[in-house]
Motif scaffolding. Structure first.
Motif, PDB file in Angstrom:
ATOM      1  N   THR A 102       0.836  -1.202   0.000  1.00 42.66           N
ATOM      2  CA  THR A 102       0.000   0.000   0.000  1.00 42.66           C
ATOM      3  C   THR A 102       0.872   1.254   0.000  1.00 42.66           C
ATOM      4  N   GLY A 103       1.919   1.245   0.795  1.00 43.23           N
ATOM      5  CA  GLY A 103       2.824   2.386   0.834  1.00 43.23           C
ATOM      6  C   GLY A 103       3.589   2.573  -0.459  1.00 43.23           C
ATOM      7  N   LEU A 137       2.730   6.404  -3.448  1.00 42.54           N
ATOM      8  CA  LEU A 137       3.548   7.479  -4.008  1.00 42.54           C
ATOM      9  C   LEU A 137       3.363   7.621  -5.520  1.00 42.54           C
ATOM     10  N   PRO A 138       3.553   6.572  -6.316  1.00 46.53           N
ATOM     11  CA  PRO A 138       3.322   6.756  -7.755  1.00 46.53           C
ATOM     12  C   PRO A 138       1.861   7.053  -8.080  1.00 46.53           C
ATOM     13  N   GLY A 139       0.937   6.516  -7.290  1.00 43.00           N
ATOM     14  CA  GLY A 139      -0.475   6.804  -7.521  1.00 43.00           C
ATOM     15  C   GLY A 139      -0.793   8.275  -7.335  1.00 43.00           C
ATOM     16  N   GLY A 140      -0.279   8.849  -6.260  1.00 39.17           N
ATOM     17  CA  GLY A 140      -0.480  10.274  -6.029  1.00 39.17           C
ATOM     18  C   GLY A 140       0.186  11.128  -7.097  1.00 39.17           C
ATOM     19  N   PHE A 141       1.351  10.691  -7.561  1.00 36.72           N
ATOM     20  CA  PHE A 141       2.061  11.407  -8.620  1.00 36.72           C
ATOM     21  C   PHE A 141       1.264  11.392  -9.928  1.00 36.72           C
ATOM     22  N   LEU A 185      -2.370  14.092 -13.832  1.00 36.86           N
ATOM     23  CA  LEU A 185      -3.652  14.169 -14.539  1.00 36.86           C
ATOM     24  C   LEU A 185      -4.393  15.454 -14.181  1.00 36.86           C
ATOM     25  N   TRP A 186      -4.391  15.804 -12.908  1.00 35.61           N
ATOM     26  CA  TRP A 186      -5.097  17.000 -12.438  1.00 35.61           C
ATOM     27  C   TRP A 186      -4.497  18.263 -13.053  1.00 35.61           C
ATOM     28  N   ASP A 187      -3.163  18.360 -13.041  1.00 36.90           N
ATOM     29  CA  ASP A 187      -2.497  19.573 -13.516  1.00 36.90           C
ATOM     30  C   ASP A 187      -2.410  19.672 -15.037  1.00 36.90           C
ATOM     31  N   PHE A 241     -10.371   8.583 -14.267  1.00 34.86           N
ATOM     32  CA  PHE A 241      -9.319   7.580 -14.091  1.00 34.86           C
ATOM     33  C   PHE A 241      -9.513   6.807 -12.787  1.00 34.86           C
ATOM     34  N   ALA A 242      -9.848   7.510 -11.714  1.00 33.39           N
ATOM     35  CA  ALA A 242     -10.088   6.850 -10.424  1.00 33.39           C
ATOM     36  C   ALA A 242     -11.293   5.918 -10.511  1.00 33.39           C
TER      37      ALA A 242
END
Length: 85
Positions: free
Chosen positions: A36-37, A41-45, A50-52, A62-63
């Motif tokens: 999970t950890g 990190l890559p998931g948040g990146f 995508l957001w920016d 995507f989610a």
């Protein structure tokens, strides 16, 4: 802050423990939290990109696609423990 952890953390841990053999419950929990950890990190990146770069709407699409894929994959999780009567 991530307040949703109080809702899902206990359920996730119980699910992992239910699927693990009795001698490997601690190892299963450690592996689960490590994975999970490592994925967070890559998931948040990716979500941030995508957001920016594209748009906030694409981030939610995507989610949603990932959530549907995970629900499909849960169909293949089997519980081999015998039910007690």
């Amino acid at each position: 802050m991530a307040y949703f952890f109080g809702l899902i953390d206990g359920v996730q841990r119980a699910f992992v423990v239910d699927l693990a053999p009795s001698k490997l419950k601690g190892t299963a929990l450690g592996t689960f939290h490590t994975m999970t950890g490592l994925v967070a990190l890559p998931g948040g990146f990716i979500m941030g990109l995508l957001w920016d770069i594209i748009s906030p709407q694409e981030t939610f699409i995507f989610a949603f696609v990932l959530a549907v894929c995970s629900l499909f994959l849960f169909m293949f999780v089997k519980n081999n423990k015998k039910k007690m009567k």
